[in-house]
Design a protein around this motif. Structure first.
Motif, mmCIF file in Angstrom:
data_model
loop_
_atom_site.group_PDB
_atom_site.id
_atom_site.type_symbol
_atom_site.label_atom_id
_atom_site.label_comp_id
_atom_site.label_asym_id
_atom_site.label_seq_id
_atom_site.Cartn_x
_atom_site.Cartn_y
_atom_site.Cartn_z
ATOM 1 N N VAL A 201 36.165 47.888 90.908
ATOM 2 C CA VAL A 201 36.843 46.749 91.516
ATOM 3 C C VAL A 201 38.267 46.748 90.964
ATOM 4 C CG1 VAL A 201 36.873 44.250 91.804
ATOM 5 C CG2 VAL A 201 34.690 45.464 91.681
ATOM 6 N N TYR A 202 39.238 46.950 91.847
ATOM 7 C CA TYR A 202 40.624 47.177 91.455
ATOM 8 C C TYR A 202 41.519 46.153 92.136
ATOM 9 C CZ TYR A 202 45.029 49.940 91.134
ATOM 10 O OH TYR A 202 46.314 50.379 90.907
ATOM 11 N N GLY A 203 42.196 45.351 91.326
ATOM 12 C CA GLY A 203 43.073 44.326 91.859
ATOM 13 C C GLY A 203 44.510 44.525 91.440
ATOM 14 N N GLY A 204 45.433 43.998 92.253
ATOM 15 C CA GLY A 204 46.855 44.063 91.939
ATOM 16 C C GLY A 204 47.588 42.954 92.653
ATOM 17 N N ARG A 205 48.848 42.781 92.289
ATOM 18 C CA ARG A 205 49.624 41.717 92.920
ATOM 19 C C ARG A 205 49.843 41.978 94.400
ATOM 20 N NH1 ARG A 205 54.290 40.333 88.360
ATOM 21 N NH2 ARG A 205 52.835 39.559 86.762
ATOM 22 N N SER A 206 50.051 43.237 94.747
ATOM 23 C CA SER A 206 50.201 43.638 96.145
ATOM 24 C C SER A 206 49.646 45.041 96.300
ATOM 25 C CB SER A 206 51.674 43.600 96.579
ATOM 26 O OG SER A 206 52.403 44.611 95.903
ATOM 27 N N ARG A 207 49.318 45.427 97.520
ATOM 28 C CA ARG A 207 48.774 46.773 97.742
ATOM 29 C C ARG A 207 49.802 47.836 97.351
ATOM 30 N NH1 ARG A 207 44.360 48.220 100.927
ATOM 31 N NH2 ARG A 207 43.972 50.453 100.684
ATOM 32 N N ALA A 208 51.070 47.552 97.592
ATOM 33 C CA ALA A 208 52.123 48.519 97.295
ATOM 34 C C ALA A 208 52.274 48.770 95.798
ATOM 35 C CB ALA A 208 53.454 48.049 97.881
ATOM 36 N N ASP B 258 48.182 39.081 96.967
ATOM 37 C CA ASP B 258 48.948 38.441 98.041
ATOM 38 C C ASP B 258 48.170 38.373 99.349
ATOM 39 O OD1 ASP B 258 48.983 41.144 98.529
ATOM 40 O OD2 ASP B 258 51.118 41.256 99.019
ATOM 41 N N GLU B 259 47.055 39.121 99.448
ATOM 42 C CA GLU B 259 46.250 39.102 100.670
ATOM 43 C C GLU B 259 44.929 38.362 100.503
ATOM 44 O OE1 GLU B 259 45.682 43.139 101.803
ATOM 45 O OE2 GLU B 259 47.797 43.514 102.265
ATOM 46 N N THR B 260 44.269 38.583 99.353
ATOM 47 C CA THR B 260 42.916 38.031 99.179
ATOM 48 C C THR B 260 42.767 37.128 97.961
ATOM 49 O OG1 THR B 260 42.217 40.006 97.948
ATOM 50 C CG2 THR B 260 41.888 40.019 100.334
ATOM 51 N N GLY B 261 43.838 36.924 97.209
ATOM 52 C CA GLY B 261 43.754 36.070 96.032
ATOM 53 C C GLY B 261 43.203 36.818 94.830
ATOM 54 N N LEU B 262 42.808 36.070 93.821
ATOM 55 C CA LEU B 262 42.321 36.662 92.581
ATOM 56 C C LEU B 262 40.929 37.257 92.760
ATOM 57 C CD1 LEU B 262 43.407 33.862 90.061
ATOM 58 C CD2 LEU B 262 44.564 36.046 90.499
ATOM 59 N N LEU B 263 40.583 38.171 91.869
ATOM 60 C CA LEU B 263 39.257 38.778 91.897
ATOM 61 C C LEU B 263 38.177 37.715 91.694
ATOM 62 C CD1 LEU B 263 39.791 41.972 89.699
ATOM 63 C CD2 LEU B 263 39.726 41.831 92.194
ATOM 64 N N ASP B 264 37.059 37.881 92.390
ATOM 65 C CA ASP B 264 35.915 36.976 92.230
ATOM 66 C C ASP B 264 35.086 37.446 91.036
ATOM 67 O OD1 ASP B 264 33.841 35.192 92.468
ATOM 68 O OD2 ASP B 264 32.916 36.219 94.183
ATOM 69 N N LEU B 265 35.575 37.175 89.836
ATOM 70 C CA LEU B 265 34.887 37.647 88.638
ATOM 71 C C LEU B 265 33.556 36.926 88.434
ATOM 72 C CD1 LEU B 265 37.933 37.971 86.224
ATOM 73 C CD2 LEU B 265 36.773 39.777 87.506
ATOM 74 N N ALA B 266 33.490 35.683 88.803
ATOM 75 C CA ALA B 266 32.229 34.947 88.655
ATOM 76 C C ALA B 266 31.133 35.611 89.472
ATOM 77 C CB ALA B 266 32.417 33.493 89.081
ATOM 78 N N GLY B 267 31.456 36.032 90.702
ATOM 79 C CA GLY B 267 30.466 36.699 91.525
ATOM 80 C C GLY B 267 30.105 38.078 90.995
ATOM 81 N N LEU B 268 31.087 38.765 90.409
ATOM 82 C CA LEU B 268 30.832 40.099 89.872
ATOM 83 C C LEU B 268 29.950 40.069 88.631
ATOM 84 C CD1 LEU B 268 34.353 41.786 90.070
ATOM 85 C CD2 LEU B 268 32.304 42.483 91.310
ATOM 86 N N ALA C 284 46.285 40.598 80.236
ATOM 87 C CA ALA C 284 45.511 39.812 79.269
ATOM 88 C C ALA C 284 44.663 38.748 79.950
ATOM 89 C CB ALA C 284 46.453 39.174 78.255
ATOM 90 N N ALA C 285 45.206 38.104 80.983
ATOM 91 C CA ALA C 285 44.455 37.041 81.661
ATOM 92 C C ALA C 285 43.188 37.593 82.312
ATOM 93 C CB ALA C 285 45.331 36.369 82.708
ATOM 94 N N LEU C 286 43.281 38.791 82.882
ATOM 95 C CA LEU C 286 42.106 39.413 83.483
ATOM 96 C C LEU C 286 41.060 39.730 82.431
ATOM 97 C CD1 LEU C 286 40.588 40.834 85.820
ATOM 98 C CD2 LEU C 286 41.870 42.906 85.229
ATOM 99 N N ILE C 287 41.489 40.341 81.338
ATOM 100 C CA ILE C 287 40.531 40.705 80.292
ATOM 101 C C ILE C 287 39.886 39.468 79.687
ATOM 102 C CG2 ILE C 287 40.296 41.788 78.030
ATOM 103 C CD1 ILE C 287 42.386 43.797 78.870
ATOM 104 N N ASP C 288 40.670 38.418 79.460
ATOM 105 C CA ASP C 288 40.103 37.181 78.919
ATOM 106 C C ASP C 288 39.039 36.618 79.862
ATOM 107 O OD1 ASP C 288 41.794 37.357 76.747
ATOM 108 O OD2 ASP C 288 43.254 35.911 77.518
ATOM 109 N N ALA C 289 39.312 36.654 81.165
ATOM 110 C CA ALA C 289 38.360 36.126 82.141
ATOM 111 C C ALA C 289 37.098 36.976 82.200
ATOM 112 C CB ALA C 289 39.014 36.052 83.518
#
Length: 317
Positions: free
Chosen positions: A142-149, A171-181, A196-201
């Motif tokens: 599961v790979y997320g980023g600010r934009s696809r580019a 920018d297209e789908t929002g933040l990762l659904d970590l709770a669901g994962l 850091a925010a991703l790792i903390d979550a």
């Protein structure tokens, strides 16, 4: 850590390729060709970019390719100068001194993996995915980023591995659904690298998972490093010296000030380059790298940020 570990390799930039907005991939080789040191997924190297400017970067290529090292560097305009130096000066033909590889984020053998990458955190994850796939493991990325580019290797990963790779641009789908994962343990391992925010979550989401399930690598400290307080006496057994570390000075800085060379890079407690064996005394760990088991053992410490719970430390330096 010994002085012999301070040696490095003189390499040249063989290729440089933009792979996302603000991200370039460098391919480093020996000037005359030849094999380079072995490495495994999760490893990084230190680039000596200028006097006093040393930065760690994860290897993102194929460990089976013995004649080249591949790494991706994202430009951080407001950073401390390392990525800017890479983007401005490391062009094809340029030389660079490289230390390592070292691996503080190894891929543990398992039957099932969940890989979570954010932004440039895909760099150590990319060879892990290839290794898991080659081993026949059940895995998902599961790979997320600010934009696809901005997401390096995104299209290539999706093209190669299909639906095992989920791409999510904020920018297209929002933040990762970590709770669901992470809502329930899957019986496998979770590997995460990114902001850091991703790792903390992810750490918060994995609290119900069995101990040892989660493996993370940080590029920035997990918390602001507090002021260095108290005076500590540090005996350096290999150098035959004792150094007084006053308030406001790190152990690393005091040791260097005494003329003892120490391998270091990030100076933030994230890369592990300055990890040093503790022979006596109790370290106060302030890094963002060591596991809880490592901290409990107390036999190593990252001297760039960590301190001491005892008035005296004896280090293998």
């Amino acid at each position: 850590m010994t002085v012999g570990e301070l040696t490095g390799l003189e390499l040249v930039v063989a290729r440089r390729e933009p792979v996302a907005t603000g991200v370039v991939v460098l391919t480093l080789c020996r000037p005359g060709g030849g094999d380079l040191p072995d490495w495994s997924p999760g490893a990084h190297v230190d680039l000596e970019l200028a006097a006093g400017l040393v930065r760690p970067y994860s290897l993102c290529g194929d460990p089976a390719e013995r004649t080249a090292l591949e790494l991706a560097v994202q430009l951080e305009p407001d950073g401390r100068g390392g990525s800017r130096h890479v983007h401005e000066h490391l062009v094809p033909g340029a030389g660079v001194r490289v230390r390592g590889p070292r691996n503080n984020f190894p891929l543990v053998t398992a039957q099932r993996y969940l890989f979570i990458a954010g932004g440039i955190g895909i760099t150590p994850i990319r060879p892990m995915v290839a290794a898991a796939d080659a081993a026949g493991a059940d895995w998902r990325l599961v790979y997320g980023g600010r934009s696809r580019a901005s997401m390096a290797f995104a299209d290539a990963l999706r093209e190669k591995y299909g639906d095992r790779v989920s791409l999510h641009s904020q920018d297209e789908t929002g933040l990762l659904d970590l709770a669901g994962l992470l809502d329930r343990p899957s019986g496998g391992l979770v590997y995460c690298c990114g902001p850091a925010a991703l790792i903390d979550a992810v750490q918060q989401g994995c609290q119900a998972w069995p101990a040892g399930s989660l493996h993370v690598e940080r590029f920035t400290p997990s918390a602001e490093v507090g002021g260095v307080e108290g005076t500590v006496e540090v005996e350096l057994v290999l150098s035959g010296r004792t150094v007084t570390v006053p308030p406001g000075t790190s152990i690393l800085a005091a040791v260097e000030g005494a003329g003892v060379q120490v391998l270091s890079s990030c100076r933030e407690g994230t890369c592990g380059t300055c990890e040093t064996a503790v022979l006596d005394g109790v370290p106060e760990h302030r890094d963002s790298l060591l596991t809880e088991a490592d901290r409990a053992a107390g036999d190593t410490m990252l001297i760039c940020v960590s301190r001491s719970r005892t008035p005296r430390l004896v280090l293998e330096l």
